[in-house]
Design a protein around this motif. Structure first.
Motif, mmCIF file in Angstrom:
data_model
loop_
_atom_site.group_PDB
_atom_site.id
_atom_site.type_symbol
_atom_site.label_atom_id
_atom_site.label_comp_id
_atom_site.label_asym_id
_atom_site.label_seq_id
_atom_site.Cartn_x
_atom_site.Cartn_y
_atom_site.Cartn_z
ATOM 1 N N GLY A 114 9.573 57.368 61.922
ATOM 2 C CA GLY A 114 10.648 58.294 61.593
ATOM 3 C C GLY A 114 11.699 58.406 62.673
ATOM 4 N N ASP A 115 11.322 58.058 63.930
ATOM 5 C CA ASP A 115 12.283 58.137 65.029
ATOM 6 C C ASP A 115 13.152 56.886 65.152
ATOM 7 N N THR A 116 12.857 55.873 64.340
ATOM 8 C CA THR A 116 13.676 54.641 64.380
ATOM 9 C C THR A 116 15.071 54.941 63.869
ATOM 10 N N ARG A 117 16.058 54.535 64.652
ATOM 11 C CA ARG A 117 17.445 54.852 64.312
ATOM 12 C C ARG A 117 18.068 53.721 63.486
ATOM 13 N N ILE A 118 18.754 54.094 62.433
ATOM 14 C CA ILE A 118 19.482 53.137 61.599
ATOM 15 C C ILE A 118 20.869 52.951 62.198
ATOM 16 N N GLU A 119 21.178 51.755 62.626
ATOM 17 C CA GLU A 119 22.471 51.489 63.243
ATOM 18 C C GLU A 119 23.371 50.714 62.284
ATOM 19 N N ALA A 120 24.660 50.735 62.586
ATOM 20 C CA ALA A 120 25.612 49.944 61.802
ATOM 21 C C ALA A 120 25.239 48.470 61.890
ATOM 22 N N HIS A 121 25.396 47.771 60.768
ATOM 23 C CA HIS A 121 25.092 46.342 60.625
ATOM 24 C C HIS A 121 23.591 46.070 60.564
ATOM 25 N N HIS A 122 22.766 47.118 60.580
ATOM 26 C CA HIS A 122 21.357 46.922 60.296
ATOM 27 C C HIS A 122 21.192 46.519 58.825
ATOM 28 N N VAL A 123 20.117 45.827 58.525
ATOM 29 C CA VAL A 123 19.731 45.522 57.150
ATOM 30 C C VAL A 123 18.422 46.235 56.868
ATOM 31 N N ILE A 124 18.438 47.084 55.859
ATOM 32 C CA ILE A 124 17.232 47.783 55.447
ATOM 33 C C ILE A 124 16.497 46.939 54.413
ATOM 34 N N ILE A 125 15.227 46.694 54.659
ATOM 35 C CA ILE A 125 14.386 45.986 53.687
ATOM 36 C C ILE A 125 13.441 47.006 53.085
ATOM 37 N N ALA A 126 13.551 47.197 51.777
ATOM 38 C CA ALA A 126 12.810 48.277 51.118
ATOM 39 C C ALA A 126 12.097 47.756 49.882
ATOM 40 N N VAL A 127 11.116 48.527 49.431
ATOM 41 C CA VAL A 127 10.401 48.226 48.207
ATOM 42 C C VAL A 127 10.514 49.431 47.290
ATOM 43 N N GLY A 128 10.700 49.166 45.998
ATOM 44 C CA GLY A 128 10.854 50.268 45.048
ATOM 45 C C GLY A 128 11.240 49.737 43.679
ATOM 46 N N THR A 129 11.648 50.631 42.818
ATOM 47 C CA THR A 129 12.092 50.261 41.482
ATOM 48 C C THR A 129 13.614 50.097 41.481
ATOM 49 N N ASP A 130 14.147 49.626 40.381
ATOM 50 C CA ASP A 130 15.601 49.486 40.280
ATOM 51 C C ASP A 130 16.295 50.832 40.404
ATOM 52 N N ASP A 131 15.710 51.870 39.821
ATOM 53 C CA ASP A 131 16.293 53.204 39.938
ATOM 54 C C ASP A 131 16.279 53.677 41.388
ATOM 55 N N ASP A 132 15.170 53.374 42.105
ATOM 56 C CA ASP A 132 15.100 53.734 43.527
ATOM 57 C C ASP A 132 16.210 53.052 44.308
ATOM 58 N N PHE A 133 16.426 51.782 43.996
ATOM 59 C CA PHE A 133 17.455 51.038 44.731
ATOM 60 C C PHE A 133 18.854 51.538 44.397
ATOM 61 N N ASP A 134 19.072 51.950 43.180
ATOM 62 C CA ASP A 134 20.376 52.518 42.819
ATOM 63 C C ASP A 134 20.645 53.777 43.631
ATOM 64 N N ARG A 135 19.613 54.621 43.760
ATOM 65 C CA ARG A 135 19.783 55.844 44.554
ATOM 66 C C ARG A 135 19.965 55.519 46.033
ATOM 67 N N LEU A 136 19.208 54.542 46.542
ATOM 68 C CA LEU A 136 19.351 54.166 47.947
ATOM 69 C C LEU A 136 20.738 53.608 48.220
ATOM 70 N N ALA A 137 21.266 52.824 47.283
ATOM 71 C CA ALA A 137 22.612 52.271 47.459
ATOM 72 C C ALA A 137 23.649 53.387 47.536
ATOM 73 N N ARG A 138 23.467 54.424 46.701
ATOM 74 C CA ARG A 138 24.419 55.547 46.743
ATOM 75 C C ARG A 138 24.304 56.315 48.057
ATOM 76 N N VAL A 139 23.089 56.462 48.572
ATOM 77 C CA VAL A 139 22.890 57.186 49.828
ATOM 78 C C VAL A 139 23.488 56.417 50.999
ATOM 79 N N ALA A 140 23.334 55.083 50.981
ATOM 80 C CA ALA A 140 23.769 54.261 52.107
ATOM 81 C C ALA A 140 25.234 53.856 52.038
#
Length: 333
Positions: A302-328
């Motif tokens: 949880g303390d890992t910082r997300i920096e600009a130009h990072h690539v997030i690799i995630a697992v989930g459903t298409d709906d999860d990815f749609d929400r993640l895309a909106r958040v990011a």
């Protein structure tokens, strides 16, 4: 070798156009207006046989004879080719080829797959399932006759064929030809034409991997080694292997993996994973982060910082990815 009828038709149409332009320019030079010169040229080369629009002297008569001989012969030859193409079914192919060429010219950010063999076929269909546009290059007309993607028939090692596939506008190039030498030439050509293009090359022999990398391939894949490792994993860790196989390649599960690039103006750039709260806000599970240097941070805390130009690799459903895309995604406006 005799050129295909479509090629000969293009040449014949070009000759008709040249004769027409020469005729118009010639009659204008003899004193006719542009409209009269066009009218006189068209009636001459089509053998309509209407009267001359002016009193012709010796020069005009000699010029008209030349236009009749050259124009009538090219028009008749063109008409014969059109009839031949209709009879042989080539006209449909010719029109379809022109339509496909226009489609390829309108494409941006597509992937070019060189080689419609077993590897190229599998790659193209996987990319299509992921929503990517694909253009296929293969030298066999018979092999690509039923390809469900835009195609370019020709030698993928030649620059003009790669340009016909829109390499200047493509986002990636996959060299999946039968031999390592051919894939090496494709890689060299692609890197020379578009220096920042992402290139993936197929290798059959281990000694070819370093050569392909030196030629400019960003990734080199040996399908035999991957296949062997995959077969071994089904024995050593069958449940893990099957789960990964289904997530990455099958549509029977809703779960899958995807990556998201973080832009500098993303609202979560510079924020820790705990503060971003991605699991709760999107439902997607972050498996790893990849930094601009190419290094991976696996199983981030949880303390890992997300920096600009990072690539997030995630697992989930298409709906999860749609929400993640909106958040990011950066805020609009």
């Amino acid at each position: 070798m005799r050129a295909p009828a479509a090629v000969r038709l293009r040449l014949a149409l070009g000759l008709v156009a040249v004769v027409s332009i020469v005729g118009i320019i010639g009659y204008v030079a003899f004193g006719l207006s542009l409209l009269d010169a066009t009218y006189q040229t068209v009636t001459t080369i089509t053998t309509v046989g209407f009267r001359e629009l002016a009193d012709f002297g010796t020069g005009e008569k000699v010029f008209t004879i030349v236009i009749i001989i050259t124009g009538v012969s090219t028009v008749l030859y063109t008409f014969t080719l059109v009839v031949q193409m209709v009879v042989e079914g080539e006209l449909k192919e010719f029109v379809g080829r022109r339509r496909m060429d226009r489609q390829i010219k309108s494409m941006r950010g597509h992937t070019i797959v060189c080689g419609w063999g077993r590897v190229g076929t599998a790659v193209a269909h996987d990319l299509e399932r992921e929503g990517h546009e694909v253009v296929i290059i293969d030298r066999s007309e018979e092999r690509v006759a039923e390809v469900p993607f835009p195609t370019v028939v020709g030698d993928a090692t030649r620059d003009e064929i790669l340009r016909a596939a829109g390499i200047e506008r493509a986002s990636a190039l996959i060299a999946a030809l039968d031999t390592d030498a051919a894939n090496l030439f494709v890689t060299l050509s692609g890197r020379d034409l578009v220096p920042d293009l992402f290139i993936v090359a197929r290798a059959r022999a281990d000694e070819s991997i370093s050569k392909l990398e030196h030629a400019g391939a960003d990734r080199v894949v040996n399908p035999q080694e991957l296949g062997a490792a995959r077969m071994a994993s089904f024995v050593a860790s069958p449940n893990v292997a099957e789960f990964v196989d289904v997530v990455m390649h099958d549509r029977s599960l809703e779960f899958r993996m995807r990556e998201f690039r973080i832009d500098p103006d993303s609202p979560i750039a510079g924020v820790t994973l705990r503060a971003a709260n991605l699991r709760e806000s999107s439902g997607a599970l972050v498996l790893a982060l990849r930094g601009p240097d190419g290094g991976f941070t696996t199983n981030p805390t949880g303390d890992t910082r997300i920096e600009a130009h990072h690539v997030i690799i995630a697992v989930g459903t298409d709906d999860d990815f749609d929400r993640l895309a909106r958040v990011a995604s950066p805020p609009e406006g």
